[in-house]
Design an enzyme around this catalytic site. Structure first.
Site, PDB file in Angstrom:
ATOM      1  CB  THR A  58      -1.024   0.048   1.236  1.00 38.52           C
ATOM      2  OG1 THR A  58      -0.833   0.324   1.740  1.00 38.52           O
ATOM      3  CG2 THR A  58      -1.834  -0.687   1.625  1.00 38.52           C
ATOM      4  CG  ASP A  85       6.027 -10.089   1.844  1.00 38.73           C
ATOM      5  OD1 ASP A  85       5.511  -9.636   3.168  1.00 38.73           O
ATOM      6  OD2 ASP A  85       5.342 -10.113   0.722  1.00 38.73           O
ATOM      7  CB  SER A 110      -8.969  -0.368   5.768  1.00 41.85           C
ATOM      8  OG  SER A 110      -9.837  -1.028   4.657  1.00 41.85           O
ATOM      9  CB  SER A 149      -5.146  -0.834  15.524  1.00 46.40           C
ATOM     10  OG  SER A 149      -5.891   0.035  15.669  1.00 46.40           O
ATOM     11  CB  SER A 150      -8.175   3.129  18.670  1.00 43.21           C
ATOM     12  OG  SER A 150      -8.212   2.914  17.495  1.00 43.21           O
ATOM     13  CE1 TYR A 173      -5.405  -3.102  10.959  1.00 41.06           C
ATOM     14  CE2 TYR A 173      -6.696  -1.538  12.741  1.00 41.06           C
ATOM     15  CZ  TYR A 173      -5.569  -2.136  11.973  1.00 41.06           C
ATOM     16  OH  TYR A 173      -4.351  -0.960  11.854  1.00 41.06           O
ATOM     17  NE  ARG A 308     -17.039   2.010   6.560  1.00 40.28           N
ATOM     18  CZ  ARG A 308     -15.528   2.487   6.239  1.00 40.28           C
ATOM     19  NH1 ARG A 308     -15.500   2.824   5.108  1.00 40.28           N
ATOM     20  NH2 ARG A 308     -14.182   3.210   7.838  1.00 40.28           N
TER      21      ARG A 308
HETATM   22  P1  NAD Z   1       0.393   2.230   5.406  1.00 46.12           P
HETATM   23  O1  NAD Z   1      -0.357   1.807   4.967  1.00 46.12           O
HETATM   24  O2  NAD Z   1       0.245   3.721   4.947  1.00 46.12           O
HETATM   25  O3  NAD Z   1       1.719   1.651   5.531  1.00 46.12           O
HETATM   26  C1  NAD Z   1       2.439   0.633   6.374  1.00 46.12           C
HETATM   27  C2  NAD Z   1       2.770   0.121   4.608  1.00 46.12           C
HETATM   28  O4  NAD Z   1       4.028  -1.143   5.230  1.00 46.12           O
HETATM   29  C3  NAD Z   1       3.213   0.311   3.388  1.00 46.12           C
HETATM   30  O5  NAD Z   1       4.102   0.810   2.721  1.00 46.12           O
HETATM   31  C4  NAD Z   1       2.877  -1.297   3.046  1.00 46.12           C
HETATM   32  O6  NAD Z   1       3.477  -1.435   1.379  1.00 46.12           O
HETATM   33  C5  NAD Z   1       4.044  -1.730   3.672  1.00 46.12           C
HETATM   34  N1  NAD Z   1       3.465  -3.141   3.741  1.00 46.12           N
HETATM   35  C6  NAD Z   1       2.186  -4.274   4.065  1.00 46.12           C
HETATM   36  N2  NAD Z   1       2.633  -5.187   4.083  1.00 46.12           N
HETATM   37  C7  NAD Z   1       3.645  -5.212   3.704  1.00 46.12           C
HETATM   38  C8  NAD Z   1       4.216  -6.827   4.420  1.00 46.12           C
HETATM   39  N3  NAD Z   1       3.785  -7.638   3.994  1.00 46.12           N
HETATM   40  N4  NAD Z   1       5.798  -6.772   4.207  1.00 46.12           N
HETATM   41  C9  NAD Z   1       6.765  -5.129   3.970  1.00 46.12           C
HETATM   42  N5  NAD Z   1       5.792  -3.962   3.651  1.00 46.12           N
HETATM   43  C10 NAD Z   1       4.892  -4.497   4.596  1.00 46.12           C
HETATM   44  O7  NAD Z   1      -0.659   2.532   6.603  1.00 46.12           O
HETATM   45  P2  NAD Z   1      -0.041   3.733   7.867  1.00 46.12           P
HETATM   46  O8  NAD Z   1      -1.555   4.065   8.314  1.00 46.12           O
HETATM   47  O9  NAD Z   1       1.098   3.942   7.847  1.00 46.12           O
HETATM   48  O10 NAD Z   1      -0.124   2.476   9.132  1.00 46.12           O
HETATM   49  C11 NAD Z   1       0.693   2.184   9.693  1.00 46.12           C
HETATM   50  C12 NAD Z   1       0.794   1.662  11.141  1.00 46.12           C
HETATM   51  O11 NAD Z   1       0.237   1.915  11.734  1.00 46.12           O
HETATM   52  C13 NAD Z   1      -0.200  -0.281  10.591  1.00 46.12           C
HETATM   53  O12 NAD Z   1       0.345  -0.876  11.664  1.00 46.12           O
HETATM   54  C14 NAD Z   1      -1.344   0.834  10.673  1.00 46.12           C
HETATM   55  O13 NAD Z   1      -2.044  -1.017  11.010  1.00 46.12           O
HETATM   56  C15 NAD Z   1      -1.082   1.155  12.222  1.00 46.12           C
HETATM   57  N6  NAD Z   1      -2.411   1.845  12.072  1.00 46.12           N
HETATM   58  C16 NAD Z   1      -2.774   3.187  11.180  1.00 46.12           C
HETATM   59  C17 NAD Z   1      -3.582   3.808  11.608  1.00 46.12           C
HETATM   60  C18 NAD Z   1      -4.302   5.176  10.974  1.00 46.12           C
HETATM   61  O14 NAD Z   1      -4.752   5.729  11.395  1.00 46.12           O
HETATM   62  N7  NAD Z   1      -3.053   5.111  10.095  1.00 46.12           N
HETATM   63  C19 NAD Z   1      -4.622   3.394  13.226  1.00 46.12           C
HETATM   64  C20 NAD Z   1      -3.951   2.789  13.659  1.00 46.12           C
HETATM   65  C21 NAD Z   1      -2.970   1.901  13.582  1.00 46.12           C
END
Ligand code: NAD
Length: 361
Positions: A58, A85, A110, A149-150, A173, A308
């Site tokens: 992503t 990965d 998500s 995460s919350s 999730y 949702r």
């Molecule tokens: P994001 O999707 O922008 O970043 C996640 C990154 O992980 C991406 O760059 C993706 O390519 C990489 N990734 C996914 N699968 C992978 C794999 N198998 N190997 C290597 N890389 C991989 O999301 P974000 O918003 O930056 O979220 C970062 C973290 O924070 C995540 O763990 C997410 O669950 C957590 N989180 C985010 C939020 C929010 O509001 N953004 C809230 C709660 C938790």
């Protein structure tokens, strides 16, 4: 609700000063993503050496290009990017070699995505997490900070959310993030592997992707308003969240990693602002801020679609624990964060000043 902001930088600035004196080697996973790219940026600006890992599931190369342009060539030369990965144990072992601190962000985010594709979410968020945890343990990493995460609070009705009181998860999730916390706890008690879990609450900021079916609400709405697309609220608009600017999350990660060696081997913390905002209020706030430069947006209205599945109704974090134990105080509340983030979105979307029409209802 009064929000105390702006003084959190004191604990952070002390920590950053100590890090500048004695630079460390960091691994950031998910570095091409939204939050990961901000961590890379902050660490390089603080004189650290950073290895970062992403498979672009992503994330986007442009995020790293943007960081490179912001930090400049000297800082960028202290960064090594590995395309790989976390589902591959050998990759995790190789990127953890000689690393002091791991900031683990890679995951499939998500709630709706996890409901549509639970096996994919599990493979990355649970199996990949375990690979990183094992590799951190094997390579003698001092502390691993990971993104929880919350969503872990699930159906627990209490507000604000306090760390020990969690309910039943409402999505695959949420299960994956809860499993992360359980594994981290067991690795602390079984192997002495030190870690910190950060329960992020609706993070927003520059470089957050506004596109795709799983885009977060703030970038999606900003783009919709700027392009004249409909803004959709799922439900009646009274659903509420504790929106957290990404710089607060960076602060929490750095303070979590550098906490005293003697401190609790594993602990989870809320990362938020302690500011509850309904979706309707959020919409009006974004619209009114944008309308200062784009008058055509001022009369935009939103559309209400059905709720949702899996969405939590209300979310508000108690941030006492992270304040007491790590010295965290949010530097940005929602409005301050929106002002910074909107400038970036407007530039990245390339919206013509004065040329925007009101978003259709
Ligand atoms: P994001 O999707 O922008 O970043 C996640 C990154 O992980 C991406 O760059 C993706 O390519 C990489 N990734 C996914 N699968 C992978 C794999 N198998 N190997 C290597 N890389 C991989 O999301 P974000 O918003 O930056 O979220 C970062 C973290 O924070 C995540 O763990 C997410 O669950 C957590 N989180 C985010 C939020 C929010 O509001 N953004 C809230 C709660 C938790």
């Amino acid at each position: 609700m009064a929000v105390v902001t702006g003084i959190g930088d004191s604990a952070l600035s002390r920590t950053l000063a100590a890090l500048k004196e004695r630079p460390a080697r960091w691994l950031v996973t998910g570095s091409a993503g939204f939050i990961g790219s901000h961590l890379v940026e902050a660490l390089l600006q603080a004189g650290q050496t950073v290895v970062s890992l992403d498979n672009f599931a992503t994330g986007r190369r442009e995020n790293l290009d943007h960081v490179a342009s912001l930090v400049g060539p000297e800082a960028w030369s202290r960064h090594r990017f590995v395309e790989g990965d976390i589902r591959d144990p050998e990759t995790c072992q190789s990127v953890c070699a000689s690393i002091d601190y791991v900031l683990h962000q890679a995951a499939l985010g998500s709630v709706p995505r996890s409901i549509a594709r639970p096996v994919d979410s599990h493979a990355t968020n649970v199996n990949g997490f375990l690979n990183i945890l094992v590799a951190a343990r094997d390579n003698g990493v001092k502390r691993l900070v990971y993104a929880s995460s919350s969503a872990v609070y699930g159906d627990h009705p209490a507000l604000p959310k306090v760390e020990p009181e969690i309910g039943r998860p409402l999505s695959p999730y949420a299960v994956t993030k809860r499993v992360n916390e359980l594994y981290a706890d067991v690795f602390a008690s079984t192997y002495g592997m030190k870690s910190v879990g950060l329960r992020y609450f609706n993070v927003f900021g520059p470089r957050q992707d506004p596109d795709g079916p799983y885009a977060a609400v703030i970038p999606r709405w900003v783009k919709a308003l700027l392009t004249g697309d409909p803004v959709v609220i799922y439900g009646d608009g009274e659903t509420s969240r504790d929106f957290c600017y990404v710089k607060n999350v960076v602060q929490a990660n750095i303070l979590g990693a550098c906490r005293d060696e003697q401190d609790t081997p594993h602990e989870v913390f809320n990362v938020a602002v302690f500011q509850r905002t309904s979706l309707q209020t959020l919409f009006e706030c974004i619209r009114d801020l944008l309308a200062r430069d784009f008058p055509g947006v001022a009369t935009a209205q939103c559309r209400h679609d059905p709720f949702r599945p899996g969405d939590v109704r209300h979310s508000l974090a108690d941030i006492t624990r992270i304040g007491d134990r790590l010295g965290y105080v949010p530097s940005h509340d929602l409005r301050q964060g929106l002002v910074d983030a909107l400038e970036w979105y407007v530039n990245s979307i390339g919206a013509p000043v004065g040329g925007i029409q009101a978003g259709s209802g």
